[in-house]
Design an enzyme around this catalytic site. Structure first.
Site, PDB file in Angstrom:
ATOM      1  N   ASN A 189      -6.334  -6.647 -16.610  1.00 44.40           N
ATOM      2  CA  ASN A 189      -5.278  -6.669 -15.606  1.00 44.40           C
ATOM      3  C   ASN A 189      -4.420  -5.424 -15.774  1.00 44.40           C
ATOM      4  OD1 ASN A 189      -3.604  -7.683 -13.597  1.00 44.40           O
ATOM      5  ND2 ASN A 189      -3.765  -9.775 -14.395  1.00 44.40           N
ATOM      6  N   ARG A 203       0.536  33.856   7.640  1.00 42.89           N
ATOM      7  CA  ARG A 203       1.997  33.855   7.495  1.00 42.89           C
ATOM      8  C   ARG A 203       2.590  32.484   7.209  1.00 42.89           C
ATOM      9  NH1 ARG A 203       4.688  33.229  13.203  1.00 42.89           N
ATOM     10  NH2 ARG A 203       2.907  33.537  14.573  1.00 42.89           N
ATOM     11  N   HIS A 222     -15.976 -11.064 -14.528  1.00 43.24           N
ATOM     12  CA  HIS A 222     -15.349 -10.021 -13.721  1.00 43.24           C
ATOM     13  C   HIS A 222     -16.082  -8.675 -13.795  1.00 43.24           C
ATOM     14  CE1 HIS A 222     -12.295 -13.035 -13.446  1.00 43.24           C
ATOM     15  NE2 HIS A 222     -11.400 -12.254 -12.879  1.00 43.24           N
ATOM     16  N   TYR A 230       0.242 -18.914 -16.935  1.00 41.37           N
ATOM     17  CA  TYR A 230      -0.941 -18.375 -16.238  1.00 41.37           C
ATOM     18  C   TYR A 230      -1.768 -17.480 -17.159  1.00 41.37           C
ATOM     19  CZ  TYR A 230      -3.837 -15.525 -13.197  1.00 41.37           C
ATOM     20  OH  TYR A 230      -4.910 -14.882 -12.632  1.00 41.37           O
ATOM     21  N   GLU A 276      -4.818 -13.727  -3.737  1.00 45.08           N
ATOM     22  CA  GLU A 276      -4.516 -12.288  -3.762  1.00 45.08           C
ATOM     23  C   GLU A 276      -4.702 -11.763  -2.338  1.00 45.08           C
ATOM     24  OE1 GLU A 276      -7.190 -11.107  -6.878  1.00 45.08           O
ATOM     25  OE2 GLU A 276      -6.229 -12.510  -8.266  1.00 45.08           O
ATOM     26  N   PHE A 332       0.665  -5.324 -11.647  1.00 43.90           N
ATOM     27  CA  PHE A 332      -0.704  -4.820 -11.588  1.00 43.90           C
ATOM     28  C   PHE A 332      -1.043  -4.196 -10.235  1.00 43.90           C
ATOM     29  CE2 PHE A 332      -0.510  -9.385 -10.653  1.00 43.90           C
ATOM     30  CZ  PHE A 332      -0.790  -9.336  -9.298  1.00 43.90           C
ATOM     31  N   TYR A 362      -1.283  32.200  11.894  1.00 42.07           N
ATOM     32  CA  TYR A 362      -0.648  31.189  11.044  1.00 42.07           C
ATOM     33  C   TYR A 362      -1.285  31.073   9.656  1.00 42.07           C
ATOM     34  CZ  TYR A 362       1.771  29.237  15.152  1.00 42.07           C
ATOM     35  OH  TYR A 362       2.569  29.034  16.255  1.00 42.07           O
TER      36      TYR A 362
END
Length: 526
Positions: free
Chosen positions: A200, A287, A88, A58, A417, A332, A284
């Site tokens: 990647n 403390r 990309h 791949y 994906e 990844f 609160y």
């Protein structure tokens, strides 16, 4: 922050957030070690062998994502790697901070230099050249879903390697194409798998996480100091911070914060003055600081520990293990950091939330000696009333940003994906919340200093007295209304600079004081 080295060996030594920041800020020089160079060359040779033999792997001789079954000819494997950077590069939005882009380069070099990615040594050396010559790629902030790597931002980060994209150089934005000609630097021709190895990985998420670790640590330190000053201003009790109490519920963060508050209040005349008062317990927001600040400390520690694993990991795909084994896995995927960053975002938001409550408490006028709205002559003057409106707005904004990005997943790549982390959004939101918290704490610093003033002539311990004096060198006591935005801006700069934590350290050293904290190594180094 740990003691910084002068040189760091990529691919061999252990990287931490502080070392990464030291590299990004030019305090440490980064080099690829001889051992790493050998591993890089061996890995590149393994990829070349895969191509020569025609083994189907791949991203080396196949298409990407849903095109994983499309075989690519030996002749086209190099074109494939250049095309992936182009196709990309789809980021949008404002550019990330320059320092985050530098961190991305640093983290990517370290991951690739481990020798499991098939990258060429010349490619890593060009990445180092960009850092050393301050030629930093411009990276859009939006477009990563945080799985299959931070594909879009990493593509923009590495377009300049092939002579494309934009960079910041000499304080100006310019195209790498023009700059390459100006500097007579030829674009690289990427070899098999190199484009995929570059884009990647989780370096966008991790670079943001490095900044989050630093900024959240600073916010936690400031919250303790400013909260302790507010205790003095409102004459709160020290008993909720006693070690004996926290030994019975020994969360690390709680014990650490309680010890810090005890140290900050050490030697206080103000505390002694009301030690026998009739008030049974404080609200609160005073403390419960060990419990609230402490829980945020625990979240910081969790993020720091996970991030350190990630900084020293191989996060691309496929991973070249050896001559015989290439694994197409999921290293990844940004989920480990995405969830921790969402947790850190909530932790940061809560620091701002309780700080806003202390500010409101200071304005009520229910503490003897401290006037309503922190000013004597009100009516004609509004005092500090409207500053709390700002902190309320910021705290509310932060709550809206606390929805965990990692709770969402939208399938991409035509379903290949089908589960993604959205960790890039987690990182960006965490920094956005921290920037808001810094502003809230700055306003609390102003109100705590104002309340503190009404305890004079009594003194606090030497630490808080020095902090108060320092604040007064920048922002004066307010007897009547003025443009408080100017005061807020000055207070924000005080916190951004880190000068009050530096002053605490200096004062402790000068007075031979030590922190009463537990778990100090874990919480004070990163």
């Amino acid at each position: 922050m740990e003691q910084l080295k002068t040189t760091f060996l990529y691919g061999e030594e252990h990287l931490t957030s502080s070392i990464a920041l030291g590299l990004a800020r030019g305090q440490i020089k980064g080099e690829i070690s001889k051992k790493a160079k050998l591993k890089i060359l061996e890995s590149a040779q393994r990829v070349a062998s895969i191509v020569d033999k025609g083994n189907i792997v791949y991203g080396i001789n196949t298409g990407f994502g849903p095109l994983c079954n499309t075989k690519i000819s030996r002749e086209d494997t190099k074109i494939l790697q250049t095309n992936i950077l182009k196709s990309h590069s789809v980021g949008v939005g404002e550019p990330i901070e320059k320092e985050v882009a530098i961190l991305m380069l640093i983290l990517k070099i370290h991951a690739l230099a481990k020798g499991f990615s098939g990258i060429a040594l010349s490619t890593l050396e060009r990445m180092l050249w960009h850092i050393e010559n301050d030629i930093i790629p411009i990276v859009p902030s939006q477009g990563s879903v945080g799985a299959s790597g931070d594909l879009a931002p990493l593509s923009h980060l590495f377009l300049p390697l092939i002579g494309l994209g934009k960079v910041e150089y000499d304080g100006k934005e310019c195209s790498m194409k023009n700059l390459s000609k100006q500097l007579n630097v030829a674009p690289l021709t990427l070899g098999p798998k190199e484009g995929l190895a570059l884009i990647n990985g989780t370096q966008f998420i991790a670079a943001h996480a490095v900044k989050v670790v630093e900024k959240l640590k600073q916010a936690l330190s400031h919250a303790d100091i400013i909260g302790a000053m507010m205790i003095e201003g409102l004459q709160g009790s020290i008993k909720p911070f006693f070690a004996a109490l926290h030994e019975l519920r020994p969360f690390k963060g709680n014990q650490h914060v309680a010890g810090r508050i005890r140290t900050l209040l050490q030697g206080s005349e103000i505390l002694e003055d009301h030690i026998d008062c009739e008030r049974v317990q404080d609200p609160y927001s005073l403390r419960c600081m060990p419990q609230v600040h402490g829980a945020s400390r625990n979240a910081w520690l969790h993020l720091k520990e996970l991030l350190e694993i990630e900084l020293n990991s191989v996060t691309d795909n496929p991973v070249i293990i050896d001559e015989e084994l290439t694994i197409s896995g999921g290293s990844f995927h940004g989920q480990p950091l995405a969830m921790a960053l969402d947790y850190a975002t909530l932790a940061a938001s809560e620091l701002g939330n309780i700080s806003d409550r202390r500010i409101y408490l200071a304005l009520e006028g229910n503490s003897e000696g401290v006037p309503k709205l922190l000013m004597d002559d009100t009516g004609i003057n509004s005092g500090y009333m409207i500053l709390q409106y700002t902190t309320a707005a910021l705290a509310s904004e932060n709550k809206g940003l606390c929805f965990p990005a990692s709770a969402d997943s939208i399938p991409t790549s035509l379903g290949q994906e089908d589960h993604v982390s959205m960790g890039s959004i987690s990182g960006r939101k965490a920094l956005q919340v921290l920037n808001n918290v810094e502003k809230i704490l700055a306003i609390e610093l102003l109100t705590a200093a104002q309340a503190f003033e009404y305890r004079k002539p009594l003194k606090s311990g030497v630490l808080l007295d020095e902090i108060h004096k320092h604040v007064r060198t920048k922002v004066s006591f307010a007897e009547k209304d003025r443009v408080f935005a100017d005061d807020i801006a000055l207070a924000i700069e005080i916190l951004k600079s880190g000068e009050i934590t530096d002053l605490i350290t200096k004062t402790m050293y000068a007075n031979n004081l030590t922190w009463e904290t537990l778990h100090r190594v874990e919480f004070e180094t990163f």
